[in-house]
Design an enzyme around this catalytic site. Structure first.
Site, PDB file in Angstrom:
ATOM      1  N   GLN A 191       0.853  -1.189   0.000  1.00  0.00           N
ATOM      2  CA  GLN A 191       0.000   0.000   0.000  1.00  0.00           C
ATOM      3  C   GLN A 191       0.881   1.229   0.000  1.00  0.00           C
ATOM      4  OE1 GLN A 191      -3.149   1.407   0.619  1.00  0.00           O
ATOM      5  NE2 GLN A 191      -2.204   3.320   1.241  1.00  0.00           N
ATOM      6  N   THR A 192       0.555   2.213  -0.842  1.00  0.00           N
ATOM      7  CA  THR A 192       1.357   3.431  -0.805  1.00  0.00           C
ATOM      8  C   THR A 192       0.570   4.653  -1.247  1.00  0.00           C
ATOM      9  OG1 THR A 192       3.455   4.441  -1.480  1.00  0.00           O
ATOM     10  CG2 THR A 192       2.284   3.185  -3.143  1.00  0.00           C
ATOM     11  N   ARG A 193       1.063   5.816  -0.838  1.00  0.00           N
ATOM     12  CA  ARG A 193       0.555   7.098  -1.334  1.00  0.00           C
ATOM     13  C   ARG A 193       1.730   7.989  -1.671  1.00  0.00           C
ATOM     14  NH1 ARG A 193      -2.260   9.662   3.042  1.00  0.00           N
ATOM     15  NH2 ARG A 193      -1.101   8.251   4.363  1.00  0.00           N
ATOM     16  N   HIS A 197      10.979   5.849  -2.463  1.00  0.00           N
ATOM     17  CA  HIS A 197      12.371   6.155  -2.161  1.00  0.00           C
ATOM     18  C   HIS A 197      13.060   4.839  -1.766  1.00  0.00           C
ATOM     19  CE1 HIS A 197      11.321   5.871   2.031  1.00  0.00           C
ATOM     20  NE2 HIS A 197      10.699   7.037   2.100  1.00  0.00           N
ATOM     21  N   HIS A 200      11.320   2.448   0.689  1.00  0.00           N
ATOM     22  CA  HIS A 200      10.221   1.648   0.140  1.00  0.00           C
ATOM     23  C   HIS A 200      10.763   0.463  -0.658  1.00  0.00           C
ATOM     24  CE1 HIS A 200       8.257   5.820   0.233  1.00  0.00           C
ATOM     25  NE2 HIS A 200       7.691   5.125   1.213  1.00  0.00           N
ATOM     26  N   GLY A 285       3.197  -1.391   7.602  1.00  0.00           N
ATOM     27  CA  GLY A 285       4.221  -0.517   8.177  1.00  0.00           C
ATOM     28  C   GLY A 285       3.917  -0.227   9.633  1.00  0.00           C
ATOM     29  N   ARG A 286       4.928   0.288  10.318  1.00  0.00           N
ATOM     30  CA  ARG A 286       4.659   0.800  11.658  1.00  0.00           C
ATOM     31  C   ARG A 286       3.765   2.011  11.500  1.00  0.00           C
ATOM     32  NH1 ARG A 286       9.592   1.880  15.605  1.00  0.00           N
ATOM     33  NH2 ARG A 286       8.073   3.377  16.339  1.00  0.00           N
ATOM     34  N   ASP A 287       2.800   2.149  12.358  1.00  0.00           N
ATOM     35  CA  ASP A 287       1.863   3.275  12.285  1.00  0.00           C
ATOM     36  C   ASP A 287       1.156   3.323  10.925  1.00  0.00           C
ATOM     37  OD1 ASP A 287       0.506   5.346  13.501  1.00  0.00           O
ATOM     38  OD2 ASP A 287       1.826   6.881  12.684  1.00  0.00           O
ATOM     39  N   HIS A 288       0.856   2.150  10.392  1.00  0.00           N
ATOM     40  CA  HIS A 288       0.160   2.049   9.105  1.00  0.00           C
ATOM     41  C   HIS A 288      -1.174   2.807   9.171  1.00  0.00           C
ATOM     42  CE1 HIS A 288      -0.450  -0.425   5.337  1.00  0.00           C
ATOM     43  NE2 HIS A 288      -1.646   0.084   5.516  1.00  0.00           N
ATOM     44  N   ALA A 289      -1.412   3.645   8.166  1.00  0.00           N
ATOM     45  CA  ALA A 289      -2.673   4.417   8.084  1.00  0.00           C
ATOM     46  C   ALA A 289      -2.909   5.294   9.309  1.00  0.00           C
ATOM     47  CB  ALA A 289      -3.872   3.512   7.855  1.00  0.00           C
TER      48      ALA A 289
END
Ligand SMILES: [Zn+2]
Lengths: 383, 77
Positions: A191-193, A197, A200, A285-289
């Protein structure tokens, strides 16, 4: 074997052929409800199986079950209510059993068979989904401004919502077949926005080492000022994949749904959607969303312990940084060195460099990626 | 018999007391706060693996050809 659709069956509520033509005409005569973009794209997501097993907007039993148990009434894991809020005057005279036409931009896009009209407690929603009532939380703010009643019922899609990204628009039925054709037995979703870099890339490749394929699935749609534009993100991934990934291990396609910023609950929701696309694994990810400091650093990981039956394996990959001593990208689990050797890959610094027309350092961003971003006149929203 | 706890609905199933004691012992010091939460967790895991064996083809042969055509046209295949 790609993953089994969530809840066992891929939803398909897309009308076709003569029936569609007939209902498209009838839709003009039906009571009409105008939808904003966020709701319109979710109607299409429901119809085309992204939200399987949902077949429409939630009725009260489903809504409360999701709110309190994070499961649908049949025990299927589901963490974010998918509801349609309306003002009483918008639906005056409409009762359960009626069909109404859902319009977007003056065109009928779907029919909704109204099963239930019910009231809801916005604060209860915010407290359960966002774990806060703080109005500064973007999700809470949105929730408290939503309308008073909820309409539950199944939908049938008449027409998709036009997209600027047809080339990158794939639906679950298509990706599932695509992964199979490629012979992938395991696929990890990302998932990305953001434009990619080195951090990622490191995370994706760490995961890709153990599975057959990578599904890069940027969430496109509403952005805040300063975010990368959607077309920039896609162009950046195209060059990254071309220059730095082996042939045939990556599929890049977009997903249109709004960010809820619901942290842990949304992390599970993101995983469920990618499971429907056929992913067997999903990078969390950590702290995803997350947003601000509303969620603890590992909450988005811990919540997965509640779902041994999720049917998609979360991969908890730690944030990557560059270590001068290791001489490469690492994370806190594999690098023993002190902070003086560590260089954080800072999104803000990268943006600053790009804005000034300079390539960020190569350990932060691939030069090809930087160049393609800078080839856009306005790579960022609101510039 | 159904009852509600914290917004969720629960019902009772019976397991042998010997098994109950055995579970009680092994969940000590784990994140599980009760035998019930452990049993629920394990059952969901097992049930999901049974359900995984059921696989339905979501498309007809005609759909499949149309999808493959689209995927080729877009350059995905
Ligand atoms: Zn190191």
């Amino acid at each position: 074997m790609v993953s089994r659709p969530h809840g066992g069956k891929l939803t398909n509520r897309v009308l076709r052929g003569k029936r569609r033509e007939r209902l498209l005409e009838e839709a003009e005569e039906l009571p009409r409800l105008n939808l904003s973009f966020d709701y319109a794209v979710d109607v299409e997501n429901i119809a085309r199986g992204v939200f399987s097993p949902l077949e429409g907007f939630m009725i009260q039993e489903e809504y409360l079950s999701v709110l309190y148990s994070m499961r649908l009434p049949d025990d299927t894991p589901w963490t974010i209510p998918v509801t349609l809020d309306v003002d009483p005057e918008e639906i005056s005279g409409i009762k359960p059993g009626d069909d109404i036409a859902l319009f977007y931009n003056d065109e009928p896009i779907a029919l909704l068979n109204v099963e239930e009209i019910y009231g809801w407690e916005k604060k209860e929603f915010a407290e359960k989904v966002y774990k806060t009532l703080d109005i500064n939380h973007p999700g809470v703010h949105k929730t408290l401004n939503r309308k008073e009643l909820l309409l539950g019922g199944k939908i049938d899609l008449l027409k998709g919502v036009p997209s600027n990204f047809d080339k990158y628009t794939l639906w679950p039925i298509e990706t599932r077949l695509l992964f199979r054709e490629k012979g992938w037995r395991s696929v990890v979703g990302f998932q990305t926005r953001n434009a990619p870099h080195m951090g990622h890339e490191y995370v994706q490749k760490a995961a890709l080492t153990f599975v057959d394929g990578l599904f890069v699935n940027p969430l496109v749609g509403w952005k805040k000022p300063g975010d990368y534009r959607d077309e920039v993100i896609l162009a950046a991934y195209e060059v990254l994949i071309e220059h730095y990934y082996p042939k045939n291990v990556v599929v890049l396609a977009v997903l249109r749904t709004s960010m809820r910023y619901a942290g842990p609950r949304e992390a599970v929701f993101h995983a469920i959607m990618r499971k429907n696309f056929g992913c067997t694994h999903f990078i969390v990810g950590r702290d995803h969303a997350g947003v601000g400091n509303y969620y603890g650093p590992y909450e988005a990981w811990d919540i997965f312990k509640e779902f041994p039956d999720l049917g998609v394996t979360p991969l908890f990959v730690r944030e990557a940084f560059y270590c001068k001593k290791c001489g490469g990208m690492v994370n806190e689990k594999i690098c023993p060195h002190s902070d003086m050797y560590k260089v954080k890959i800072s999104g803000t610094k990268i943006r600053e460099a790009l804005r000034s027309g300079a390539r960020p350092p190569e350990y932060m961003m691939r030069p090809e990626v930087a160049d393609v971003i800078m080839s856009f006149e306005n790579p960022f929203v609101g510039d | 018999m159904e009852r509600e706890v914290g917004g969720g609905k629960y019902t009772t199933v019976s397991i042998p007391t010997t098994l109950y004691r055995r579970i009680k012992k092994i969940i000590q010091g784990t994140g599980f706060t009760s035998v019930s939460s452990f049993v629920t967790y394990i059952l969901r895991e097992v049930v999901a693996s049974y359900e995984d064996r059921i696989d339905e083809e979501p498309f007809t042969e005609e759909d499949k050809q149309a999808i493959l055509e689209k995927l080729r046209k877009l350059g995905y295949l």
